[in-house]
Design a protein around this motif. Structure first.
Motif, PDB file in Angstrom:
ATOM      1  N   PHE B 368      37.809  52.211  41.685  1.00  0.00           N
ATOM      2  CA  PHE B 368      38.089  53.346  42.560  1.00  0.00           C
ATOM      3  C   PHE B 368      38.269  54.606  41.734  1.00  0.00           C
ATOM      4  O   PHE B 368      38.869  54.583  40.662  1.00  0.00           O
ATOM      5  CB  PHE B 368      39.363  53.107  43.358  1.00  0.00           C
ATOM      6  CG  PHE B 368      39.212  52.043  44.402  1.00  0.00           C
ATOM      7  CD1 PHE B 368      38.293  52.176  45.417  1.00  0.00           C
ATOM      8  CD2 PHE B 368      40.004  50.906  44.363  1.00  0.00           C
ATOM      9  CE1 PHE B 368      38.150  51.205  46.383  1.00  0.00           C
ATOM     10  CE2 PHE B 368      39.865  49.925  45.330  1.00  0.00           C
ATOM     11  CZ  PHE B 368      38.948  50.080  46.340  1.00  0.00           C
ATOM     12  N   GLY B 379      39.700  59.684  50.636  1.00  0.00           N
ATOM     13  CA  GLY B 379      40.554  60.132  49.544  1.00  0.00           C
ATOM     14  C   GLY B 379      40.188  59.455  48.238  1.00  0.00           C
ATOM     15  O   GLY B 379      40.737  59.758  47.193  1.00  0.00           O
ATOM     16  N   PHE B 380      39.280  58.493  48.307  1.00  0.00           N
ATOM     17  CA  PHE B 380      38.858  57.793  47.099  1.00  0.00           C
ATOM     18  C   PHE B 380      37.415  57.379  47.295  1.00  0.00           C
ATOM     19  O   PHE B 380      36.922  57.319  48.417  1.00  0.00           O
ATOM     20  CB  PHE B 380      39.721  56.548  46.869  1.00  0.00           C
ATOM     21  CG  PHE B 380      39.679  55.576  48.014  1.00  0.00           C
ATOM     22  CD1 PHE B 380      38.758  54.541  48.025  1.00  0.00           C
ATOM     23  CD2 PHE B 380      40.542  55.697  49.092  1.00  0.00           C
ATOM     24  CE1 PHE B 380      38.714  53.655  49.082  1.00  0.00           C
ATOM     25  CE2 PHE B 380      40.495  54.814  50.149  1.00  0.00           C
ATOM     26  CZ  PHE B 380      39.581  53.792  50.148  1.00  0.00           C
ATOM     27  N   SER B 382      34.419  54.485  45.771  1.00  0.00           N
ATOM     28  CA  SER B 382      34.283  53.272  44.977  1.00  0.00           C
ATOM     29  C   SER B 382      32.943  53.344  44.261  1.00  0.00           C
ATOM     30  O   SER B 382      31.919  53.598  44.878  1.00  0.00           O
ATOM     31  CB  SER B 382      34.426  52.078  45.909  1.00  0.00           C
ATOM     32  OG  SER B 382      33.407  51.170  45.748  1.00  0.00           O
ATOM     33  N   TRP B 394      45.435  60.117  39.589  1.00  0.00           N
ATOM     34  CA  TRP B 394      45.684  59.753  40.979  1.00  0.00           C
ATOM     35  C   TRP B 394      46.909  60.506  41.465  1.00  0.00           C
ATOM     36  O   TRP B 394      47.941  60.509  40.823  1.00  0.00           O
ATOM     37  CB  TRP B 394      45.918  58.257  41.097  1.00  0.00           C
ATOM     38  CG  TRP B 394      44.678  57.473  40.971  1.00  0.00           C
ATOM     39  CD1 TRP B 394      44.176  56.939  39.821  1.00  0.00           C
ATOM     40  CD2 TRP B 394      43.759  57.148  41.992  1.00  0.00           C
ATOM     41  NE1 TRP B 394      43.006  56.296  40.082  1.00  0.00           N
ATOM     42  CE2 TRP B 394      42.722  56.406  41.402  1.00  0.00           C
ATOM     43  CE3 TRP B 394      43.704  57.401  43.366  1.00  0.00           C
ATOM     44  CZ2 TRP B 394      41.647  55.922  42.127  1.00  0.00           C
ATOM     45  CZ3 TRP B 394      42.635  56.912  44.087  1.00  0.00           C
ATOM     46  CH2 TRP B 394      41.616  56.185  43.463  1.00  0.00           C
ATOM     47  N   SER B 395      46.762  61.137  42.589  1.00  0.00           N
ATOM     48  CA  SER B 395      47.935  61.769  43.167  1.00  0.00           C
ATOM     49  C   SER B 395      47.979  61.353  44.627  1.00  0.00           C
ATOM     50  O   SER B 395      46.965  61.051  45.228  1.00  0.00           O
ATOM     51  CB  SER B 395      47.842  63.284  43.043  1.00  0.00           C
ATOM     52  OG  SER B 395      46.727  63.728  43.770  1.00  0.00           O
ATOM     53  N   CYS B 396      49.170  61.305  45.142  1.00  0.00           N
ATOM     54  CA  CYS B 396      49.320  60.755  46.476  1.00  0.00           C
ATOM     55  C   CYS B 396      50.187  61.686  47.309  1.00  0.00           C
ATOM     56  O   CYS B 396      51.315  61.978  46.943  1.00  0.00           O
ATOM     57  CB  CYS B 396      49.968  59.381  46.356  1.00  0.00           C
ATOM     58  SG  CYS B 396      49.759  58.418  47.814  1.00  0.00           S
ATOM     59  N   ARG B 400      50.755  56.249  52.093  1.00  0.00           N
ATOM     60  CA  ARG B 400      49.485  55.700  52.529  1.00  0.00           C
ATOM     61  C   ARG B 400      49.597  54.184  52.547  1.00  0.00           C
ATOM     62  O   ARG B 400      50.294  53.596  51.720  1.00  0.00           O
ATOM     63  CB  ARG B 400      48.366  56.128  51.577  1.00  0.00           C
ATOM     64  CG  ARG B 400      48.033  57.615  51.690  1.00  0.00           C
ATOM     65  CD  ARG B 400      47.339  57.921  53.016  1.00  0.00           C
ATOM     66  NE  ARG B 400      47.064  59.333  53.186  1.00  0.00           N
ATOM     67  CZ  ARG B 400      47.819  60.160  53.897  1.00  0.00           C
ATOM     68  NH1 ARG B 400      48.918  59.718  54.476  1.00  0.00           N
ATOM     69  NH2 ARG B 400      47.480  61.423  54.029  1.00  0.00           N
ATOM     70  N   ILE B 404      43.483  49.549  54.512  1.00  0.00           N
ATOM     71  CA  ILE B 404      43.005  50.281  55.682  1.00  0.00           C
ATOM     72  C   ILE B 404      41.800  49.541  56.232  1.00  0.00           C
ATOM     73  O   ILE B 404      41.088  48.836  55.514  1.00  0.00           O
ATOM     74  CB  ILE B 404      42.639  51.747  55.372  1.00  0.00           C
ATOM     75  CG1 ILE B 404      41.654  51.835  54.226  1.00  0.00           C
ATOM     76  CG2 ILE B 404      43.852  52.581  55.087  1.00  0.00           C
ATOM     77  CD1 ILE B 404      41.167  53.255  54.028  1.00  0.00           C
TER      78      ILE B 404
END
Lengths: 196, 486
Positions: B368, B379-380, B382, B394-396, B400, B404
């Motif tokens: 990812f 948001g990502f 693959s 990576w920021s969040c 989340r 999903i």
């Protein structure tokens, strides 16, 4: 970023383990947080639900994750065996949809032994294999005390080849990267519980 | 060296044809003859003629579409072949080679003997050939294109180019057609005429180009040959006197091939990304093994075991008598500091990925990468792990879910989270709802799932324990489950 996980939840290397129940994926994520280096997650391509790295972020750095997307369970097992035997990765998580035969389970176990890596199968409930070292039943639990960010879970060790069974309530502390064992929530709170 | 019929000769070499034959190419709105054989020329056909006219002239004409790209490749192959005569070989136009045989002629037994050898070999291979040998590149070109077709060996005596070129037409000076026509109209038909004329008026009338060409042909102006550099050739081959069948034997041969190939790659600081191993059996059947590597690699010790699985599956039949190994795809791999634990670990992981890749396909091992979008599914991204590097950034924002899935509808109404609902055959009751977090679709991108408009996301904690990520679509009322929290 050091991760603190109590010893009883550390999976024994060189063995295969199993996790089932609705929170099996978080069990795997916490197990991955406990090992160093990359880890491999094997899943079948047709499964619609997908792992969300933004959610995984709470447990570990998603950059460590390698994902193998395979066509069917046979391929998944072959990939898992190859990776376990190699030992370049410390942890191999395999999502399984069918029960393992005795031979398959044993092969994975031998491969893990050869590479001294940890195999973790995420299995449907009740379809465990005999060769596995431990089996965990994990389910989320509603936490009346915590405000919003709770990850309270109930982990039951329902099979253990080299020790006793157990039953814990745990909570992941995302800020401190620590798995806390908490005292079980008593009975289901509130009068609405009986209505459902 | 001029190949007047390179294209049609090449086509006939691939698939022999009897009778008149021509290659046609679409030019503008008509098919025109691109190249043709002498037999076809005898029927009165010529280059540039419309294909329909040509068929009317000659009923038995066979045609094929022209392929200038392949002709170009054929010319490059001929160029590589021509280095047998001398190291300085360049390409001249679309159908010629230029060789600087200074100091190399004696190796073939003199100039005439060398030309005879060239003529014999290339004619034998089916190529029409015109040769010219002179002190200068221009004179050699003139002799090859406009010199005597046969009889006199087309060699200009050293130091006296004018003697050899004097009788040739001015077209032999590599001039534009219009300039040639004008010169002929002025009565300057041959190179001798031109060389005898006064230079100053010629320069005024035609510009410096004409005199430059003349001087180049006569050796008064230098002209270089630029030899082409051989592109690195990453292929090795081994032909065996006796057929082999054992896996261990095949691996032993493979090891020798790998050693040689890796040596070449080391010299050019490249590493193989994809290798093709072709095994030819005694019955002329051949099998190909493709190995895609997770990282550029040129270490024979590491590559060899990666072939093991595929070699095991090969059907050797009555034995294998030729093996060819080619690095089809290579990447730059500069020399690096040896040692270090992390380097060794990375190498081990690459090998593992290659082995898994041979089973499930290298593009199915993914990782990812963060993407710049507030849409949860976007948001990502693959990507194939072998062709990317892990990103630490990576920021969040906000919470989340861990899983999903495509939105699953639940029956509920109103904009407040439902107290009770059914999802996946479970009846769940609400214990706590956190939210809403409004996410708007990206207006600049078309998302199929977002046709319901805005979403208000809620984190729903149920009495039963499950923590769900649900959303309500206020513009088109409905409730959906989109993910599950740990």
């Amino acid at each position: 970023m050091t991760t603190t996980i109590p010893d009883m939840f550390r999976l024994r290397p060189g063995r295969t383990h199993e996790a089932c129940g609705p929170a099996a994926a978080s069990f795997a994520a916490i197990a991955a947080a406990g090992v160093t280096g990359n880890f491999l997650w094997v899943r079948e391509r047709w499964v619609t639900g997908r792992l969300n790295p933004l959610g995984l972020h709470r447990f570990l750095d998603p950059a460590r994750l390698l994902l193998a997307e395979v066509a069917d369970q046979t391929e998944a097992l072959a990939v898992a065996e190859e990776a376990l035997r190699d030992g370049a990765l410390r942890l191999i998580v395999t999502e399984l949809s069918q029960p393992l035969s005795l031979t398959q389970g044993r092969r994975l176990q031998l491969a893990a032994q050869a590479g001294s890596s940890i195999g973790l199968g995420l299995i449907p409930e009740g379809l465990g294999s005999n060769a596995t070292e431990t089996r965990w039943l994990c389910s989320p639990v509603f936490d009346p005390a915590e405000k919003a960010d709770s990850t309270l879970q109930e982990w039951k060790l329902i099979k253990n080849k080299s020790g006793t069974l157990g039953h814990w309530h745990v909570r992941w502390d995302a800020k401190a990267h620590r798995l806390d064992v908490v005292s079980p929530v008593g009975e289901r709170p509130g009068p609405t519980a009986s209505a459902g | 060296m001029w190949f007047p019929r390179l294209a049609s000769d090449r086509a006939r070499r691939r698939q022999p044809v009897d009778g008149p034959f021509a290659l046609i190419q679409r030019q503008g709105s008509a098919d025109r003859i691109y190249c043709l054989t002498t037999e076809a020329e005898d029927h009165g056909l010529h280059r540039g003629m419309a294909a329909t006219d040509a068929r009317a002239f000659c009923r038995s004409l066979l045609t094929r579409p022209a392929d200038p790209e392949a002709d170009y490749r054929a010319l490059h192959l001929l160029r590589r072949w021509a280095t047998r005569y001398c190291p300085w070989v360049g390409i001249e136009g679309a159908d010629g080679l230029v060789l600087d045989i200074t100091g190399a002629a004696h190796l073939a037994g003199g100039e005439a003997a060398m030309l005879a050898d060239m003529r014999q070999r290339l004619t034998g291979a089916g190529y029409a050939l015109r040769l010219g040998l002179a002190d200068t590149r221009g004179a050699a070109w003139a002799l090859a294109h406009h010199g005597p077709v046969d009889g006199v060996p087309p060699i200009a005596p050293p130091g006296d180019a004018l003697a050899a070129l004097g009788r040739l037409p001015v077209a032999a000076l590599r001039l534009e057609d219009r300039m040639t026509a004008t010169l002929e109209r002025l009565g300057l038909r041959s190179i001798g005429d031109l060389a005898g004329a006064a230079r100053a008026p010629l320069n005024r009338r035609f510009g410096p180009d004409l005199l430059l060409r003349l001087d180049q042909a006569l050796g008064q102006q230098p002209e270089q040959i630029s030899p082409l550099v051989d592109p690195p050739h990453y292929a090795t081959r081994m032909t065996l006197p006796e057929p082999i069948g054992l896996t261990s034997d095949v691996m032993a041969v493979l090891q020798r091939l790998l050693d040689r190939l890796c040596e070449t790659m080391k010299r050019h600081e490249t590493g193989a990304r994809m290798l093709h191993l072709t095994l030819r059996r005694v019955d002329r059947d051949s099998q190909q093994i493709a190995l895609r590597l997770a990282a550029p690699l040129r270490d024979p010790v590491r590559i060899l075991p990666l072939f093991q699985r595929s070699v095991d599956e090969v059907d050797a039949g009555f034995g294998i008598d030729q093996m060819r190994l080619e690095a089809v795809q290579t990447d730059a791999l500069p020399a690096r500091q040896l040692g270090g634990e992390t380097v060794a670990d990375a190498a081990r992981l690459d090998d593992l990925m290659t082995r898994i890749g041979t089973r499930i396909g290298l593009e199915n091992i993914r990782r990812f990468l963060p993407a710049d979008s507030h849409i949860p599914e976007r948001g990502f991204i693959s990507v194939a792990a072998a062709h990317s590097t892990a990103s630490p950034k990576w920021s969040c924002h906000g919470q989340r879910p861990l899983h999903i899935f495509p939105p699953e509808p639940v029956t509920a109404s109103g904009s407040e989270p439902p107290q009770r609902f059914r999802w996946r055959r479970m009846s769940l009751s609400l214990a706590r709802a956190t939210g809403p977090e409004r996410i708007a679709p990206e207006w600049w991108a078309e998302h199929q799932d977002w046709h319901r408009g805005l979403r208000d996301y809620w984190r729903i904690e149920t009495m039963q324990g499950r923590r769900l990520w649900m959303f309500h679509t206020p513009q088109n009322p409905g409730w959906f489950v989109h993910g599950e929290f740990p």
